[in-house]
Structures are given as C-alpha cells and as structure tokens.
Scaffold this motif. Structure first.
Motif, PDB file in Angstrom:
ATOM      1  N   VAL A  87      40.677  -1.943  29.384  1.00 11.94           N
ATOM      2  CA  VAL A  87      39.267  -1.817  29.742  1.00 11.94           C
ATOM      3  C   VAL A  87      39.156  -1.064  31.067  1.00 11.94           C
ATOM      4  O   VAL A  87      40.129  -0.954  31.817  1.00 11.94           O
ATOM      5  CB  VAL A  87      38.581  -3.208  29.882  1.00 11.94           C
ATOM      6  N   ASN A  96      31.224  -0.370  30.377  1.00 14.21           N
ATOM      7  CA  ASN A  96      32.327  -0.164  29.439  1.00 14.21           C
ATOM      8  C   ASN A  96      31.798   0.171  28.053  1.00 14.21           C
ATOM      9  O   ASN A  96      32.273   1.102  27.401  1.00 14.21           O
ATOM     10  CB  ASN A  96      33.210  -1.412  29.367  1.00 14.21           C
ATOM     11  N   LEU A  97      30.810  -0.601  27.613  1.00  9.36           N
ATOM     12  CA  LEU A  97      30.238  -0.357  26.289  1.00  9.36           C
ATOM     13  C   LEU A  97      29.571   1.025  26.253  1.00  9.36           C
ATOM     14  O   LEU A  97      29.702   1.761  25.268  1.00  9.36           O
ATOM     15  CB  LEU A  97      29.223  -1.447  25.940  1.00  9.36           C
ATOM     16  N   GLY A 100      31.914   3.738  25.529  1.00  8.26           N
ATOM     17  CA  GLY A 100      32.203   3.858  24.104  1.00  8.26           C
ATOM     18  C   GLY A 100      31.158   4.708  23.415  1.00  8.26           C
ATOM     19  O   GLY A 100      31.457   5.473  22.492  1.00  8.26           O
ATOM     20  N   ARG A 147      33.595  -1.926  22.924  1.00  9.61           N
ATOM     21  CA  ARG A 147      33.596  -0.541  23.372  1.00  9.61           C
ATOM     22  C   ARG A 147      33.922   0.395  22.206  1.00  9.61           C
ATOM     23  O   ARG A 147      33.347   1.462  22.068  1.00  9.61           O
ATOM     24  CB  ARG A 147      34.643  -0.413  24.481  1.00  9.61           C
TER      25      ARG A 147
ATOM     26  N   MET B 210      37.779   7.321  24.534  1.00  9.47           N
ATOM     27  CA  MET B 210      36.316   7.282  24.436  1.00  9.47           C
ATOM     28  C   MET B 210      35.753   8.668  24.093  1.00  9.47           C
ATOM     29  O   MET B 210      34.583   8.814  23.791  1.00  9.47           O
ATOM     30  CB  MET B 210      35.682   6.846  25.762  1.00  9.47           C
TER      31      MET B 210
END
Lengths: 235, 319
Positions: A87, A96-97, A100, A147, B210
């Motif tokens: 993380v 963090n989310l 994503g 995420r 990501m």
C-alpha cells in the motif's frame, strides 16, 4: 481473456519461469499454487511488466502486452494486487483507493465503485482518513484489494492475499474475495500458498514447481490428485 | 529611548526581517523538498540550479528590456516568474538525460537506492554549472535591483515610539513566496497530479501497478522542484547580489530546512526555511554577523537532537 504462451522470464540472466503456458477465460476463477520460489510472483510481475520476459507471449484480450509499457497495462483493465500488499503508506486509505481509480474505467465509475468497495469492505470507510501505513496487516490487505477494485478491472490478479496474516484474518479475506467475486462477476487470477482453499474455489488450477507447470486441471480434480494431496494438503 | 526599549525594538526588527527572509528561504527549501524530501533524490546541484535561475531572471530582465515597458518595479518580478518555466525545462532535461539513470525503479533494488551514484552525479553537475557560469558570466557580483530594494515601509510608532521597518522588495518577495507555496501545497494535497506524485515516490512498484508512469512523475517532481528553488533565487536576488558560486551558500540552508521541517513534508520544509531565517536574523542582535550561519547550525543540531523527525516528520513506515 488472458493467454500466456511458452513464457520464459527471470532476473538478469537467470530464468525463473520456463516455457510456461497459462490461460484465463472471462468470468473464470483461476488459481496458481505451488511452493515458495516456484515463480508465482515472478509470473505476475512479468504480466505487469516489472520483470522482463525472455521469450514467449502474453496476450490480454488478443493484445500483446509485451509491446506495452508497464504503466499502460493497468489501463487495459488488469489490476495487480501485489505480494506483501504494497500500500502507499504515506497516503490515506481514501487516497490509496483514488490511486487505483487513475485508470480510464476507474475514473468513469469512481463514485459507484467507491460506494461498492465500502459496502464490501466497511473497514475502509471507517479508516478513510487514516494513513495506510498505520493500519494492521489485514486492513492493509483490504486496502490493497480495494485499490485493485477501484480501477474497475476486467481481470483481478491477487498475489498471496493471505500472506503474513493470522489464519482467522486470512479466512476472512478469502470469504470477502468470494463475496466480491459473486457480486461483481469478476475474472480472478489468484496465486496462493493456501492450496486447499485456493483449489476449492477455482474453476481451473495450475500447480507450479521451479518455474514449470507440473499439473493443471479443474480445481476439484487437482484437489483430488494424489500428488497434490501428498505434497500440499498433507494427506 | 531606554536600553530596554532599544533591545525590544531591535528584537522586533530582527523578527520582522527574519519572517521576510524566512519566507523566501522557505520557498527555496520547498523546491528541494520536492526532490530530496519526496522523491528521495540527493541533489547537490540544487543551489546551482538556483544560481542558474538567478542568471536566467537577470538575463530575462536585461535582454528582453522588461523595465522599459513594464516599469522598473514590476519588470524584475515578471523576469523572475519568466525564469521559472525556463528552469522547469532545464530540470526536466537534466532529469531526462542524467538523473533518471540513477533514480526510480531502476535503482530501487540497489544498495542505498542509488544514493551513491546520485551523490557523485549531482556533485559533478554542480561543479560543471559553477565553473560553466564562471566562464560564461564572469565573477562579478550582479543583482536584480528594483527601486523597492532600497525603500522601506515604517510600521509604528507604537508603544512609546517603537518602530519597525520592512524592506519593500523583501516584503513583495515574501508575499510572492507565500502565494506560490499555498498554490503548490494545494496541488500536492488535493489534485490527482499531486497524489500520483506522492504515490510514485512512496512506492514506485505499486504505482506502476496502478498505471502511473513513474518515470514521468519523477521527472515532473524534479522539474517542479528546480523551478521553485530557482524562483526563490530570483526573488532573493532583488536584494542580494549573486555570483556563480552563490549556490554553495544556500544549498546547505536548503538541506537544513528540509531536515528541520521533516523529510517528506513540503509544508514542513517551508517552516524549516522560516525557522532558519528567524534564527539567522535574531542571532545578529547578540552575535557578530559573521557568526549568523554558525548559529543556524547550532540551532539545527539542537532540533535534530531533540526532535530527530523534524517539525512535521511522521514516523510512518515506508514499504
């Protein structure tokens, strides 16, 4: 959906994966099991591009991933929940989310996905403003999974989500994954050392040893296989 | 005036001057905080990037003839702000050609995360810039003068005839510094760009998963840090003359400020710079001017002993 053909990969000159072929169909739950050092994480890293392949092909929905920069791959709909959670510890849980959700699809569905992630993993809503580095291992694993989900992926790749967690917490994470899979109809590729659980739920399984696929088949068949029972299930 | 009144007045005067110079030091430190604090790149050439920024502002002013159509007051500040995008480009180029080879995902697995190579490389860049500037611009002192440089605002009299004066050029520079820092703080805190920069610095590998182009993020942060420090240099130059080796004097202040504020905290770096400005000015009340930089380091050591993580440092484990 994901088609890996005759893949070899490794670090510097040393190959870790040898001539490996793995396929994942849309909607499937595929588990890859095997002992430490079998090359499971290396396989994931090669798919994501942080380990360079030495030969073979990786196709995602017909597109050759090897021609794409690593950072371009998540935008196709591949979410990689890495080993050891990884993380962003100095960012808050919500941030963090948001990271994503940097992908095209993630941005578009953000409001909806966030609500859904919170309903699956309510602990993330409680902890939204907290730095991710201050959470417990289990909570960090939820952040890592959340995420991954935030990117609205077509394929979710999970690298040992139970690693380093107490058995009860690991069970909880597993149940959550099942629930999320049922609700969202996600395609999942799982790497796991908890062989029994991983095969139990899988449509298809692969057993990896020293970088080679030594067994493959549907989950139930593999679980009943004598070699698997002896080597991994202690029966 | 009594003895006490004189002491009070000179203390207030030193505090006022310290806040103004501190704001500019703060901006300088924030530039380094982007590169060293957030990206963890050791950059010994930061002071020399600032020096290049000073010359860029000077030449923007003189070659473009800004004072003739913007006036002698506004012209210099426009020149300083024009130098910022130039130095952004300069930082971008330095990162693209040199720094990227010793930073980021390439070196994440190396011992010391590539810090040894960064040390040598940036020291080399610093030497080339210093001596290159010496050859091109010569050693004479120059400054970016404005009529405000020798003009002051008097505050007072208050409390039985006490008065404090504020140099106008420094006042304007300090205000510009604060505006830039607030804007930058907002970008880093709240925009997707800022968050992805922080994510790329926090965990480059996860950032790639990501879909963040880590190499590009690092380059953006490096270029931004260069431009910010350079702007601070230009603002400083409206009051202080400079020369090709001016970077050496300030690079140490910058590192001290970043460490004082807490590594990784941009706002902390600003307060670190502010603290240094205040200590420097206050020390002149009781100590000879030559010792003001020594005082900074005594203060620095005290803080490091008492609060090793700095004012705003967090003890968050980096994965």
């Amino acid at each position: 959906m994901l088609e890996i053909r005759n893949l070899s990969a490794g670090y510097s000159e040393i190959a870790v994966l040898h001539d490996l072929s793995v396929g994942v169909e849309a909607g499937q739950f595929v588990s890859i099991v095997g002992p430490n050092g079998a090359g499971k994480s290396t396989l994931f890293k090669t798919i994501s591009g942080t380990v360079k392949p030495m030969g073979g092909e990786i196709l995602f929905e017909g597109e050759n991933l090897m021609k794409l920069a690593p950072a371009a791959r998540p935008h196709l709909g591949i979410a990689h929940v890495p080993e050891g959670r990884q993380v962003f510890s100095s960012l808050t849980v919500l941030e963090n989310l948001e990271m994503g959700a940097i992908t095209e699809a993630g941005k578009k569905n953000w409001a909806q996905t966030l609500e859904q992630i919170y309903s699956w993993l309510p602990v993330l809503e409680d902890r939204a403003g907290q730095f991710a580095g201050t959470l417990s291992g289990g909570e960090q694993q939820m952040v890592a999974i959340g995420r991954g989900l935030a990117s609205s992926p077509k394929l979710l790749m999970l690298d040992e989500p139970s690693m380093g967690l107490a058995p009860a917490i690991a069970d909880f994470v597993f149940d959550k994954l099942m629930e999320i899979r049922k609700d969202a109809g996600l395609t999942i590729l799982l790497v796991e050392q908890r062989v029994a659980e991983a095969l139990q739920v899988a449509d298809k399984g692969y057993v990896l040893e020293t970088g080679r696929v030594v067994l493959e088949g549907d989950g139930e068949t593999l679980k009943a296989d004598d070699r698997v029972r002896q080597a991994y299930l202690g029966m | 005036m009594t003895e006490t009144q004189i002491l009070i007045e000179s203390t207030l005067q030193a505090i006022a001057a310290g806040i103004l110079i501190g704001a500019i030091y703060g901006l300088m430190c924030v530039g380094l905080a982007m590169i060293f604090g957030i990206m963890r790149v050791i950059n010994f050439a930061q002071g020399d990037f600032m020096m290049i920024g000073m010359y860029a502002a000077f030449f923007a002013l003189t070659l473009l003839g800004l004072p003739s159509f913007l006036g002698p007051v506004v012209g210099p500040y426009v020149a300083v702000l024009l130098a910022a995008p130039l130095l952004y480009g300069f930082g971008w180029l330095i990162h693209r050609t040199l720094i990227r080879r010793v930073t980021g995902i390439e070196t994440a697995d190396l011992e010391g995360e590539g810090h040894y190579a960064q040390l040598i490389l940036t020291l080399g860049i610093a030497l080339i810039l210093q001596n290159g500037a010496m050859i091109l611009f010569g050693a004479e002192l120059i400054s970016i003068r404005t009529p405000l440089s020798s003009d002051a605002i008097f505050v007072g009299p208050f409390l039985d005839g006490l008065a404090v004066f504020l140099n106008k050029a420094r006042l304007v520079s300090a205000c510009i510094s604060v505006v830039i820092i607030v804007a930058l703080w907002w970008v880093i805190k709240s925009t997707t760009l800022g968050k992805s920069l922080r994510a790329a610095a926090d965990n480059p590998e996860a950032a790639i998963y990501m879909g963040i182009d880590v190499d590009r993020s690092h380059r953006t942060a490096f270029a931004l840090g260069t431009a910010i420090t350079a702007t601070a240099g230009g603002l400083l130059a409206t009051n202080y003359p400079f020369h090709p080796f001016v970077g050496l004097e300030y690079v140490i202040i910058m590192y001290a400020g970043v460490v004082l504020g807490g590594i990784g905290s941009v706002i902390g770096a600003f307060w670190g710079g502010m603290a240094i400005g205040l200590v420097q000015q206050l020390s002149t009340i009781i100590l000879p001017t030559q010792l003001q930089n020594a005082t900074i380091f005594v203060f620095f050591l005290l803080i490091v002993i008492l609060r090793p993580q700095g004012f705003f440092g967090r003890n968050v484990e980096r994965t």
